[in-house]
Design a protein around this motif. Structure first.
Motif, PDB file in Angstrom:
ATOM      1  N   ALA A 198      13.652  15.824  16.647  1.00  0.00           N
ATOM      2  CA  ALA A 198      13.663  16.781  17.751  1.00  0.00           C
ATOM      3  C   ALA A 198      12.677  17.903  17.506  1.00  0.00           C
ATOM      4  CB  ALA A 198      15.064  17.368  17.922  1.00  0.00           C
ATOM      5  N   VAL A 199      12.086  18.389  18.589  1.00  0.00           N
ATOM      6  CA  VAL A 199      11.320  19.638  18.579  1.00  0.00           C
ATOM      7  C   VAL A 199      12.062  20.542  19.546  1.00  0.00           C
ATOM      8  CG1 VAL A 199       9.660  18.760  20.289  1.00  0.00           C
ATOM      9  CG2 VAL A 199       9.069  20.736  18.871  1.00  0.00           C
ATOM     10  N   VAL A 200      12.483  21.700  19.034  1.00  0.00           N
ATOM     11  CA  VAL A 200      13.412  22.544  19.795  1.00  0.00           C
ATOM     12  C   VAL A 200      13.063  24.024  19.669  1.00  0.00           C
ATOM     13  CG1 VAL A 200      15.334  20.917  19.563  1.00  0.00           C
ATOM     14  CG2 VAL A 200      15.003  22.677  17.829  1.00  0.00           C
ATOM     15  N   THR A 201      13.653  24.795  20.566  1.00  0.00           N
ATOM     16  CA  THR A 201      13.664  26.241  20.429  1.00  0.00           C
ATOM     17  C   THR A 201      14.800  26.577  19.465  1.00  0.00           C
ATOM     18  OG1 THR A 201      12.919  26.529  22.705  1.00  0.00           O
ATOM     19  CG2 THR A 201      14.023  28.406  21.683  1.00  0.00           C
ATOM     20  N   PRO A 202      14.572  27.417  18.453  1.00  0.00           N
ATOM     21  CA  PRO A 202      15.654  27.728  17.520  1.00  0.00           C
ATOM     22  C   PRO A 202      16.908  28.236  18.239  1.00  0.00           C
ATOM     23  CG  PRO A 202      13.583  28.493  16.637  1.00  0.00           C
ATOM     24  CD  PRO A 202      13.316  28.061  18.057  1.00  0.00           C
ATOM     25  N   PHE A 203      18.055  27.730  17.808  1.00  0.00           N
ATOM     26  CA  PHE A 203      19.339  28.051  18.421  1.00  0.00           C
ATOM     27  C   PHE A 203      19.640  29.545  18.383  1.00  0.00           C
ATOM     28  CE2 PHE A 203      23.973  28.612  18.106  1.00  0.00           C
ATOM     29  CZ  PHE A 203      24.358  28.039  19.311  1.00  0.00           C
ATOM     30  N   ASP A 204      19.212  30.215  17.301  1.00  0.00           N
ATOM     31  CA  ASP A 204      19.551  31.637  17.155  1.00  0.00           C
ATOM     32  C   ASP A 204      18.700  32.559  18.025  1.00  0.00           C
ATOM     33  OD1 ASP A 204      17.094  31.730  15.815  1.00  0.00           O
ATOM     34  OD2 ASP A 204      17.973  32.285  13.884  1.00  0.00           O
ATOM     35  N   GLY A 205      17.729  32.000  18.744  1.00  0.00           N
ATOM     36  CA  GLY A 205      16.898  32.799  19.635  1.00  0.00           C
ATOM     37  C   GLY A 205      15.733  33.498  18.943  1.00  0.00           C
ATOM     38  N   ALA A 206      15.691  33.454  17.625  1.00  0.00           N
ATOM     39  CA  ALA A 206      14.584  34.060  16.875  1.00  0.00           C
ATOM     40  C   ALA A 206      13.364  33.137  16.967  1.00  0.00           C
ATOM     41  CB  ALA A 206      14.988  34.279  15.416  1.00  0.00           C
ATOM     42  N   PRO A 207      12.177  33.670  16.708  1.00  0.00           N
ATOM     43  CA  PRO A 207      10.984  32.827  16.736  1.00  0.00           C
ATOM     44  C   PRO A 207      11.074  31.697  15.707  1.00  0.00           C
ATOM     45  CG  PRO A 207      10.363  35.141  16.688  1.00  0.00           C
ATOM     46  CD  PRO A 207      11.849  35.073  16.442  1.00  0.00           C
ATOM     47  N   ALA A 208      10.503  30.542  16.048  1.00  0.00           N
ATOM     48  CA  ALA A 208      10.408  29.432  15.107  1.00  0.00           C
ATOM     49  C   ALA A 208       9.422  29.819  14.008  1.00  0.00           C
ATOM     50  CB  ALA A 208       9.936  28.175  15.820  1.00  0.00           C
ATOM     51  N   THR A 209       9.756  29.476  12.779  1.00  0.00           N
ATOM     52  CA  THR A 209       8.864  29.695  11.644  1.00  0.00           C
ATOM     53  C   THR A 209       8.789  28.416  10.833  1.00  0.00           C
ATOM     54  OG1 THR A 209      10.646  30.538  10.254  1.00  0.00           O
ATOM     55  CG2 THR A 209       9.386  32.167  11.495  1.00  0.00           C
ATOM     56  N   VAL A 210       7.727  28.272  10.074  1.00  0.00           N
ATOM     57  CA  VAL A 210       7.540  27.114   9.214  1.00  0.00           C
ATOM     58  C   VAL A 210       8.340  27.336   7.941  1.00  0.00           C
ATOM     59  CG1 VAL A 210       5.835  25.793   7.930  1.00  0.00           C
ATOM     60  CG2 VAL A 210       5.252  26.720  10.167  1.00  0.00           C
ATOM     61  N   GLY A 211       9.138  26.352   7.558  1.00  0.00           N
ATOM     62  CA  GLY A 211       9.910  26.448   6.324  1.00  0.00           C
ATOM     63  C   GLY A 211       9.039  26.158   5.118  1.00  0.00           C
ATOM     64  N   ASN A 212       9.020  27.054   4.140  1.00  0.00           N
ATOM     65  CA  ASN A 212       8.252  26.845   2.922  1.00  0.00           C
ATOM     66  C   ASN A 212       8.971  25.797   2.082  1.00  0.00           C
ATOM     67  OD1 ASN A 212       6.389  27.111   0.900  1.00  0.00           O
ATOM     68  ND2 ASN A 212       7.370  28.898  -0.009  1.00  0.00           N
ATOM     69  N   GLY A 213       8.344  24.640   1.893  1.00  0.00           N
ATOM     70  CA  GLY A 213       8.964  23.543   1.178  1.00  0.00           C
ATOM     71  C   GLY A 213       9.661  22.548   2.095  1.00  0.00           C
ATOM     72  N   THR A 214       9.707  22.831   3.379  1.00  0.00           N
ATOM     73  CA  THR A 214      10.334  21.923   4.334  1.00  0.00           C
ATOM     74  C   THR A 214       9.306  20.924   4.839  1.00  0.00           C
ATOM     75  OG1 THR A 214      11.839  23.656   5.053  1.00  0.00           O
ATOM     76  CG2 THR A 214      11.553  21.798   6.536  1.00  0.00           C
ATOM     77  N   MET A 215       9.723  19.643   4.890  1.00  0.00           N
ATOM     78  CA  MET A 215       8.824  18.605   5.369  1.00  0.00           C
ATOM     79  C   MET A 215       9.675  17.466   5.920  1.00  0.00           C
ATOM     80  SD  MET A 215       5.831  16.497   3.315  1.00  0.00           S
ATOM     81  CE  MET A 215       6.826  16.446   1.862  1.00  0.00           C
ATOM     82  N   VAL A 216       9.191  16.811   6.966  1.00  0.00           N
ATOM     83  CA  VAL A 216       9.836  15.637   7.534  1.00  0.00           C
ATOM     84  C   VAL A 216       8.917  14.454   7.298  1.00  0.00           C
ATOM     85  CG1 VAL A 216      10.704  14.563   9.642  1.00  0.00           C
ATOM     86  CG2 VAL A 216      11.000  17.024   9.290  1.00  0.00           C
ATOM     87  N   GLY A 217       9.464  13.364   6.755  1.00  0.00           N
ATOM     88  CA  GLY A 217       8.677  12.173   6.471  1.00  0.00           C
ATOM     89  C   GLY A 217       9.067  11.001   7.349  1.00  0.00           C
ATOM     90  N   PHE A 218       8.061  10.228   7.766  1.00  0.00           N
ATOM     91  CA  PHE A 218       8.250   9.022   8.562  1.00  0.00           C
ATOM     92  C   PHE A 218       7.818   7.816   7.732  1.00  0.00           C
ATOM     93  CE2 PHE A 218       7.877  12.432  11.579  1.00  0.00           C
ATOM     94  CZ  PHE A 218       8.761  12.096  12.594  1.00  0.00           C
ATOM     95  N   ALA A 219       8.732   6.860   7.533  1.00  0.00           N
ATOM     96  CA  ALA A 219       8.454   5.672   6.723  1.00  0.00           C
ATOM     97  C   ALA A 219       7.755   4.603   7.561  1.00  0.00           C
ATOM     98  CB  ALA A 219       9.748   5.109   6.154  1.00  0.00           C
ATOM     99  N   PHE A 220       6.813   3.906   6.927  1.00  0.00           N
ATOM    100  CA  PHE A 220       6.077   2.828   7.586  1.00  0.00           C
ATOM    101  C   PHE A 220       6.048   1.593   6.699  1.00  0.00           C
ATOM    102  CE2 PHE A 220       4.622   6.601   9.759  1.00  0.00           C
ATOM    103  CZ  PHE A 220       4.603   6.177  11.077  1.00  0.00           C
ATOM    104  N   ASN A 221       5.667   0.456   7.309  1.00  0.00           N
ATOM    105  CA  ASN A 221       5.663  -0.823   6.604  1.00  0.00           C
ATOM    106  C   ASN A 221       4.325  -1.181   5.977  1.00  0.00           C
ATOM    107  OD1 ASN A 221       8.393  -1.508   7.151  1.00  0.00           O
ATOM    108  ND2 ASN A 221       7.793  -1.978   9.254  1.00  0.00           N
ATOM    109  N   SER A 222       3.279  -0.379   6.255  1.00  0.00           N
ATOM    110  CA  SER A 222       1.971  -0.683   5.679  1.00  0.00           C
ATOM    111  C   SER A 222       1.153   0.594   5.522  1.00  0.00           C
ATOM    112  CB  SER A 222       1.195  -1.664   6.563  1.00  0.00           C
ATOM    113  OG  SER A 222       0.744  -1.021   7.750  1.00  0.00           O
TER     114      SER A 222
END
Length: 125
Positions: free
Chosen positions: A50-74
């Motif tokens: 999901a790409v969302v507006t933060p629930f708390d109403g504060a501006p979205a910020t980049v998490g230091n050390g946060t990453m989302v990975g997508f697995a692939f077959n090749s």
């Protein structure tokens, strides 16, 4: 096991088309719009993102050390997903390549600066 991950955005008008095109390139489609702002993509079988507006109403910020990975077959699928992200305006954060231990990863940032990666343990073709 299923995975659900989300990132925040301060400009959903740009972020949603970015993710529609990027995730569409791997066969994922929009599942539904979030009532608080944003959209969910994926499938019951593959997980949700999901790409969302933060629930708390504060501006979205980049998490230091946060990453989302997508697995692939090749390694080609990893490289193609990375290239698609850059084509859509994402920025390089580590070109596709061997990361040791038989792994092949590519890192990039979305339009809001959220860090994402594509990865596989598949051998070279």
């Amino acid at each position: 096991m299923q995975l659900y991950a989300s990132v925040g955005s301060n400009d959903l008008g740009r972020a949603i088309p970015f993710y529609e095109a990027l995730l569409g390139s791997i066969g994922w489609s929009k599942l539904f719009d979030n009532p608080g702002g944003g959209s969910f993509f994926g499938s019951i079988a593959d997980g949700w993102f999901a790409v969302v507006t933060p629930f708390d109403g504060a501006p979205a910020t980049v998490g230091n050390g946060t990453m989302v990975g997508f697995a692939f077959n090749s390694q080609k699928e990893v490289a193609d997903f990375y290239a698609k992200a850059l084509e859509l305006g994402g920025t390089d954060d580590g070109a596709p390549g061997d990361r040791g231990g038989g792994s092949f990863f590519a890192y990039f940032r979305d339009l809001d600066g959220n860090k994402l990666c594509a990865w596989t343990f598949a051998p070279p073709a």
